[in-house]
Design a protein around this motif. Structure first.
Motif, PDB file in Angstrom:
ATOM      1  N   GLU A  35       0.542  -0.894   0.478  1.00  0.00           N
ATOM      2  CA  GLU A  35      -0.143   0.007   0.068  1.00  0.00           C
ATOM      3  C   GLU A  35       0.808   1.370   0.174  1.00  0.00           C
ATOM      4  OE1 GLU A  35      -2.935  -0.364   2.958  1.00  0.00           O
ATOM      5  OE2 GLU A  35      -4.076  -1.803   2.737  1.00  0.00           O
ATOM      6  N   ILE A  36       1.850   1.026   0.637  1.00  0.00           N
ATOM      7  CA  ILE A  36       2.710   2.386   1.257  1.00  0.00           C
ATOM      8  C   ILE A  36       3.190   2.319  -0.041  1.00  0.00           C
ATOM      9  CG2 ILE A  36       4.423   3.367   1.505  1.00  0.00           C
ATOM     10  CD1 ILE A  36       4.168   1.601   4.635  1.00  0.00           C
ATOM     11  N   VAL A  37       4.240   1.944  -0.786  1.00  0.00           N
ATOM     12  CA  VAL A  37       4.929   1.987  -2.938  1.00  0.00           C
ATOM     13  C   VAL A  37       3.860   2.736  -3.415  1.00  0.00           C
ATOM     14  CG1 VAL A  37       5.432  -0.294  -3.482  1.00  0.00           C
ATOM     15  CG2 VAL A  37       7.101   1.068  -3.559  1.00  0.00           C
ATOM     16  N   GLU A  38       2.810   1.528  -3.787  1.00  0.00           N
ATOM     17  CA  GLU A  38       1.705   1.389  -4.478  1.00  0.00           C
ATOM     18  C   GLU A  38       1.722   3.413  -4.387  1.00  0.00           C
ATOM     19  OE1 GLU A  38      -1.460  -1.030  -4.831  1.00  0.00           O
ATOM     20  OE2 GLU A  38      -0.220  -3.182  -5.549  1.00  0.00           O
ATOM     21  N   GLN A  39       1.065   4.079  -3.211  1.00  0.00           N
ATOM     22  CA  GLN A  39       0.559   5.241  -3.207  1.00  0.00           C
ATOM     23  C   GLN A  39       1.725   5.964  -3.072  1.00  0.00           C
ATOM     24  OE1 GLN A  39      -2.909   6.467  -2.241  1.00  0.00           O
ATOM     25  NE2 GLN A  39      -1.607   8.517  -2.712  1.00  0.00           N
ATOM     26  N   ALA A  40       3.054   5.710  -2.876  1.00  0.00           N
ATOM     27  CA  ALA A  40       3.874   6.828  -3.988  1.00  0.00           C
ATOM     28  C   ALA A  40       4.502   6.424  -5.221  1.00  0.00           C
ATOM     29  CB  ALA A  40       5.540   6.437  -3.257  1.00  0.00           C
ATOM     30  N   GLU A  41       3.932   5.252  -5.539  1.00  0.00           N
ATOM     31  CA  GLU A  41       3.601   5.604  -7.468  1.00  0.00           C
ATOM     32  C   GLU A  41       2.632   6.597  -7.601  1.00  0.00           C
ATOM     33  OE1 GLU A  41       6.341   0.982  -7.752  1.00  0.00           O
ATOM     34  OE2 GLU A  41       4.113   1.613  -8.059  1.00  0.00           O
ATOM     35  N   ARG A  42       1.749   6.546  -6.742  1.00  0.00           N
ATOM     36  CA  ARG A  42       0.519   7.376  -7.600  1.00  0.00           C
ATOM     37  C   ARG A  42       1.041   8.746  -7.081  1.00  0.00           C
ATOM     38  NH1 ARG A  42      -2.751   3.071  -6.182  1.00  0.00           N
ATOM     39  NH2 ARG A  42      -2.475   3.801  -3.383  1.00  0.00           N
ATOM     40  N   TYR A  43       1.429   9.055  -6.680  1.00  0.00           N
ATOM     41  CA  TYR A  43       2.349  10.636  -6.220  1.00  0.00           C
ATOM     42  C   TYR A  43       3.378  10.900  -7.260  1.00  0.00           C
ATOM     43  CZ  TYR A  43      -0.422  10.926  -1.873  1.00  0.00           C
ATOM     44  OH  TYR A  43      -1.083  11.566  -0.496  1.00  0.00           O
ATOM     45  N   ASP A  44       3.429   9.795  -7.520  1.00  0.00           N
ATOM     46  CA  ASP A  44       5.369   9.558  -7.994  1.00  0.00           C
ATOM     47  C   ASP A  44       5.009  10.750  -9.872  1.00  0.00           C
ATOM     48  OD1 ASP A  44       7.862  10.373  -8.368  1.00  0.00           O
ATOM     49  OD2 ASP A  44       8.527   7.684  -9.388  1.00  0.00           O
ATOM     50  N   ARG A  45       3.413   9.390  -9.962  1.00  0.00           N
ATOM     51  CA  ARG A  45       2.610   9.970 -11.420  1.00  0.00           C
ATOM     52  C   ARG A  45       2.028  11.500 -11.715  1.00  0.00           C
ATOM     53  NH1 ARG A  45       2.524   4.200 -11.346  1.00  0.00           N
ATOM     54  NH2 ARG A  45      -0.213   4.520 -10.045  1.00  0.00           N
TER      55      ARG A  45
END
Ligand code: CO8
Length: 257
Positions: A35-45
């Motif tokens: 969940e943490i890494v997926e949210q970080a990737e969402r923010y990254d995009r």
């Protein structure tokens, strides 16, 4: 937005991820890491977001990987499930990640903080790798990231003894950026994040790439990457704006273009 183990929200151009598993001091199970890494990737995009801020609670940033989940593991199950593939995704986040650390940042919790680019810590922060006392060793990059950050002697001392490191010692040795009182840690992390938000986003991204490469490549290769990124910055409108604003004696307005 809230998932099972994290909460996330935005404040201006700062995307926040709060670890939220209070009953076990934010121990990180696999779903939570995902969940943490997926949210970080969402923010990254997300074009609206310029900095990612990761925080825990006042008591714990994160007390490591979930020992209950790990206890019965076997090498083959690890090999097939490949849980560390999710951790590798942190190394591919382009935007600055700032950790606001209060309380315990142990084992995987320390590794998560080390994966962040900047760390603001509370006076009550305690860092450490207690894995040795569980009969194992750090597995999400701790031996590599800590050694790069503090050198072999201190890394071995800390990882062999499993001792907790105070925020003061962490600051002295250069693994955190700032210490503040616990009630100010989030505010200070936001202040730092907002300072970066004001900079030209593509330059910020090119800087992260170049600085990260400095730890992995030869000096000559690193210099070459820096130079290419420097040239690339001149393809941005923000470079034109930044230099024009300087000459016109006004603050620049960067758009990330
Ligand atoms: N895993 C599971 N549960 C935990 C963890 C953890 N890492 N840490 C704390 N808890 C639980 C406790 O069992 C306790 O649960 P309960 O209330 O049901 O008994 C609750 O959280 C509160 O903990 P304490 O009662 O111990 O609270 P204290 O304030 O006395 O102590 C500490 C807090 C110092 C954080 C203490 O709990 C502690 O030492 N925790 C373990 C720290 C640790 O060893 N971390 C390393 C784990 S191994 C690791 O991180 C490997 C990383 C590799 C990545 C793996 C990906 C698959």
């Amino acid at each position: 937005m809230s998932s099972d183990f994290i909460q996330s929200w935005t404040e201006g151009a700062v995307g926040v991820i709060q670890l939220n598993r209070p009953k076990v001091a934010n121990a990180l199970n696999r779903q939570m890491v995902q969940e943490i890494v997926e949210q970080a990737e969402r923010y990254d995009r997300d074009q609206e977001i310029r900095v990612i801020l990761v925080k825990g609670s006042e008591r714990a940033f994160a007390a490591g990987a979930d020992i209950r989940e790990m206890e019965g593991e076997t090498p083959i199950r690890f090999e097939l499930a490949d849980p560390f593939a999710d951790w590798d995704r942190f190394t591919r986040i382009h935007k600055p990640m700032v950790a606001a650390v209060s309380g315990f940042a142990l084992g995987g919790g320390f590794e998560l903080a080390l994966h962040c680019d900047l760390i603001v810590a509370a006076t009550n922060a305690r860092f450490g790798f207690p894995e040795v006392s569980l009969g194992v060793l750090p597995g999400a990059g701790g031996t590599q990231l800590l050694t790069r950050a503090v050198g072999r002697k201190k890394a071995l001392e800390w990882i062999w003894t499993g001792k907790h490191i105070s925020a003061q010692e962490a600051l002295q040795i250069g693994i955190i950026n700032k210490i503040v009182e616990p009630e100010l840690v989030e505010e200070e992390a936001f202040r730092l994040a907002r300072t970066i938000v004001k900079q030209a986003p593509i330059a910020v991204r090119l800087i992260k790439e170049a600085v990260h490469q400095a730890e992995d490549v030869t000096l000559a290769d690193g210099m070459m990457l820096e130079r290419k990124n420097f040239y690339l910055a001149f393809a941005t409108k923000d470079q034109k704006e930044g230099m024009k604003a300087f000459l016109e004696k006004r603050p620049p307005i960067f758009k990330g273009e």
